[in-house]
Design an enzyme around this catalytic site. Structure first.
Site, PDB file in Angstrom:
ATOM      1  N   ASP A 317       0.865  -1.175   0.000  1.00 42.09           N
ATOM      2  CA  ASP A 317       0.000   0.000   0.000  1.00 42.09           C
ATOM      3  C   ASP A 317       0.902   1.226   0.000  1.00 42.09           C
ATOM      4  OD1 ASP A 317      -2.197   1.635   0.015  1.00 42.09           O
ATOM      5  OD2 ASP A 317      -3.160   0.678   1.725  1.00 42.09           O
ATOM      6  N   TYR A 318       0.352   2.337  -0.470  1.00 44.92           N
ATOM      7  CA  TYR A 318       1.171   3.537  -0.641  1.00 44.92           C
ATOM      8  C   TYR A 318       1.841   3.933   0.677  1.00 44.92           C
ATOM      9  CZ  TYR A 318      -0.875   4.472  -5.281  1.00 44.92           C
ATOM     10  OH  TYR A 318      -1.255   4.410  -6.604  1.00 44.92           O
TER      11      TYR A 318
END
Length: 785
Positions: A317-318
């Protein structure tokens, strides 16, 4: 001697030439002089192994990287791809490009993607194309992309086939613009409505989320395991236990037992992977039992890959890898975070080059084995081969323009919006409105004239508001009067404000004036439609303390309740239509307003669907995928609670405002003749549950038939009821349909006290009805045989 030597030289030369000719022929038969990794006739695993064997360490590490905010390094001043600038950044290749669609229409996007691929294929040593990923929570989040209803609204349709079609359409638009992966679906089970990401989910139930998640993955990926030029890879996220965070705040700890994980929070992921073959998984930001998901070997290796047999790749995930250091403090540096994530099983870092920039030196220093890196790179390469990128990485800009938000996709978006609308209350059949008895209709409220699409949205190029839809439907027959009435936030927010950090409560003084204006509009009208709820600032992903999106209350914000009271005091027939991202505790409205509809975020065609429902052109049939509590004090309020829960509160009811599965219709339905084909079966046996459903009203309509079970006695506690089947059907007036469900071990099994997934002998209540409360029941006996 000289002649003889010359003759021997000629013979030798001819032999050498013959040898090379034979070798060339052998290579031609094996696919020419191309390396194995470029031969599409060879098995993918052989191609992966061949390519890995040819790669330098620098080229391998580059495959674990992505490019996002640094895309400026490969673009010129006009935003076009620059080969000259790219030579340094892309010299060793690139694993992924993050959201190549940003600030680009379909044609420009396709041209940009092609240029990147052309450079990588022709200007790098091995010619490895990049994957491109996009956001597609409810359609492609890009300029012009069709904006379908938000995920929670799609869940309200309870229509598996429709959901698959929606994401099939989204996949076609995304692939046409040059991407091969979507960071969707969100398979988190939303068991805390305070959480701002409820709107991104398919609701509170693991079975419903699993069925719709499987439909989404199949829509994206097609038949699999590879994808053709009309499909893309899905990404199951956020793995795992992200939907019931501590305190309802985003990314907070989710410290649940393995039993709770396996029974409630993991089934949607398991189904997406085992049944639908999801090829990508994204870990969650949160921790489980003290271990953050981006560094959780049990989660990503033992469970996902070894137990479930996952064959795809894991993307971060970012900023999730860096958060191992900055948020969770389980490592001391970016290098440590990279090593922990890679060894746990995170193959590729998103959205940009950050912690994994340290991998090259760490492998050289022996801190990370090259074999560990090879596993990650091999998984990344495998999906690139399965995407067909080595054969054809390019797209047609003309086709991208043609398919994006075309008439067929707009029609699908409209149908999805229709099916998503839920009729919560309709006292004295206030709805549908009779256009022949209304001269002036007042449309009032903060959400009436705004385009609300929910989070992860870009400009679709068209959006029908509720006011627009009603005006178009009313035509010249009915005068439509409008007043804002009040505001939810003073920014007057819609989907464009989703990214803004600043959120300002509505000004009460200004709202008082807005309410006074609305009352005058209501007084001069024959009926009133109040469009209320939340907006994209008040329910959203809280990715930082400066960007809130979770709430400690489920009440309507601002002066919306005061607006309702003031309008009701005019004595005009009043309807409330809700547009929001999470369940709201509308206690006053539920008691005082005769007709209430829930729409969540209905997508770009939402206003048309709302008008059709209000005027009776479409009969609503949506059902709640999540419980609506009376107050935040009831949380957790999910329907599938354990027997010891819900003992009661002082001076308050434990019953929700609206139950899971609830939804009315303009017609009525009757359930009869519930029976089992086999009232008694073995632990490995099956029975068919059947029920007759009759439309007893005067209008055609949809009904969602729901099947629940309850294990009466078990070695570990079981919920009071669990959804195990559903089907949306359409019935004409007077029509009866027999609906059947197959019930077997997959539905009856649970994790016993020894953590074995078994069916225990005993009695089960099998219940069928229109919601989780109004159920008919029959007993099933399960014997040890």
């Amino acid at each position: 001697m000289k002649i003889k030597s010359r003759w021997m030289l000629i013979v030798l030369s001819l032999g050498v030439l013959a040898f090379f000719a034979a070798s060339e022929g052998a290579r031609s038969q094996a696919g020419g002089d191309q390396p194995d990794y470029r031969n599409p006739k060879l098995p993918v695993e052989q191609r992966v192994a061949d390519l890995l064997s040819r790669m330098t360490l620098e080229e391998k590490v580059a495959q674990t990287h992505a490019l996002w905010m640094r895309k400026a390094l490969i673009m010129d001043a006009k935003g076009s791809f620059s080969p000259e600038k790219a030579r340094e950044v892309l010299k060793n290749g690139m694993g992924q490009i993050t959201r190549a669609s940003e600030r680009k229409g379909p044609r420009e996007n396709a041209v940009f993607s092609n240029a990147i691929q052309k450079f990588l294929v022709e200007q790098t040593r091995l010619g490895i194309p990049a994957m491109v990923h996009e956001e597609a929570l409810h359609g492609h989040a890009a300029q012009g992309g069709t904006s379908f209803p938000q995920a929670i609204a799609l869940a309200s349709t309870w229509d598996v086939d429709l959901v698959e079609k929606v994401f099939g359409a989204a996949a076609a638009e995304i692939r046409a613009r040059g991407a091969q992966q979507a960071l969707t679906p969100v398979l988190d089970v939303a068991r805390d409505p305070r959480w701002g990401r409820v709107e991104e989910t398919y609701g509170e139930d693991p079975y419903l989320a699993a069925r719709l998640g499987v439909a989404c993955v199949r829509g994206f990926q097609g038949k699999g395991p590879g994808v053709d030029k009309q499909h893309i890879f899905a990404t199951a996220k956020h793995f795992a236990a992200h939907g019931q965070p501590e305190g309802g705040t985003n990314s907070a700890p989710s410290n649940y037992s393995e039993r709770v994980l396996r029974e409630f929070l993991l089934p949607s992921y398991e189904a997406a992977i085992r049944e639908a073959g999801a090829m990508s998984v994204m870990p969650s930001y949160n921790e489980i039992d003290g271990i953050p998901s981006h560094g959780n070997k049990w989660l990503l290796q033992k469970l996902l890959r070894e137990e479930w047999g996952f064959r795809g790749f894991v993307v971060a995930d970012y900023d999730g890898i860096n958060q191992l250091q900055t948020l969770h403090h389980v490592v001391a540096s970016k290098a440590d975070a990279a090593r922990k994530a890679l060894e746990a099983g995170v193959d590729l870092e998103l959205p940009d080059i950050d912690c994994y920039a340290t991998l090259l030196q760490q492998v050289k220093d022996g801190r990370i084995s090259e074999a560990t890196l090879d596993k990650a790179v091999g998984r990344i390469l495998r999906v690139k081969f399965q995407a067909g990128l080595f054969e054809d990485p390019y797209v047609d800009p003309d086709y991208a323009e043609k398919i994006t938000n075309n008439a067929e996709h707009r029609a699908l978006a409209l149908q999805a919006a229709r099916e998503a609308i839920i009729l919560l209350k309709n006292e004295n059949n206030v709805l549908p409105l009779n256009a022949n008895k209304i001269q002036t209709l007042a449309v009032i409220g903060p959400n009436a004239a705004k385009c609300h699409l929910g989070g992860y949205t870009e400009d679709p190029g068209r959006c029908i508001t509720v006011l627009d839809g009603i005006k178009t439907k009313a035509g010249n027959k009915i005068k439509v009067a409008y007043a804002e009435g009040s505001r939810i936030t003073e920014e007057d927010a819609d989907w464009r404000n989703w990214y803004m950090d600043k959120v300002t409560p509505a000004d009460p003084v200004k709202d008082a004036a807005r309410i006074a204006e609305a009352v005058q509009v209501a007084k001069s009208s024959d009926a009133v439609v109040l469009v209320l709820g939340g907006n994209e600032q008040t329910c959203r992903e809280a990715w930082a303390p400066t960007h809130p999106g979770d709430r400690d209350s489920l009440e309507l914000l601002g002066k919306q309740n005061d607006l309702v009271k003031a309008v009701l005091e005019t004595g005009k027939p009043t309807i409330v239509f809700l547009i929001n991202g999470r369940p709201l505790s509308i206690t006053y409205i539920s008691e005082k307003v005769p007709a209430i509809l829930e729409g969540w975020y209905l997508g770009q065609e939402g206003g048309t669907a709302v008008a059709e429902v209000l005027f009776g052109e479409y009969n609503p049939g949506g059902k709640l995928p999540i419980t609506v509590p009376r107050s935040v004090g009831q949380v957790p309020a999910y329907y599938n609670y354990k027997p010891s829960a819900r003992r009661g509160y002082l001076f308050a009811s434990v019953l929700p405002l609206f139950a899971f599965g609830h939804g009315l219709s303009y017609t009525t339905f009757k359930y009869d003749n519930l029976k089992l084909s086999e009232p008694s079966t073995g632990v490995n046996g099956r029975t068919t549950v059947s029920v007759e459903v009759t439309n007893t009203g005067k209008l055609a309509g949809d009904e969602v038939v729901q099947l629940y079970i309850h294990d009466l006695v078990s070695s570990a506690t079981r919920p009071v009821k669990e959804l195990k089947g559903f089907r949306r059907i359409h019935l004409e007036p007077g029509q009866t349909q027999t609906v059947g469900f197959s019930l077997g071990p997959e539905a009856l099994a649970f994790w016993n006290e020894d953590m074995k997934h078994v069916v225990e002998p005993g009695a089960f209540d099998v219940m069928v009805g229109p919601n989780s409360v109004d159920l008919k029941s029959v007993r099933l006996e399960v014997a040890e045989r």
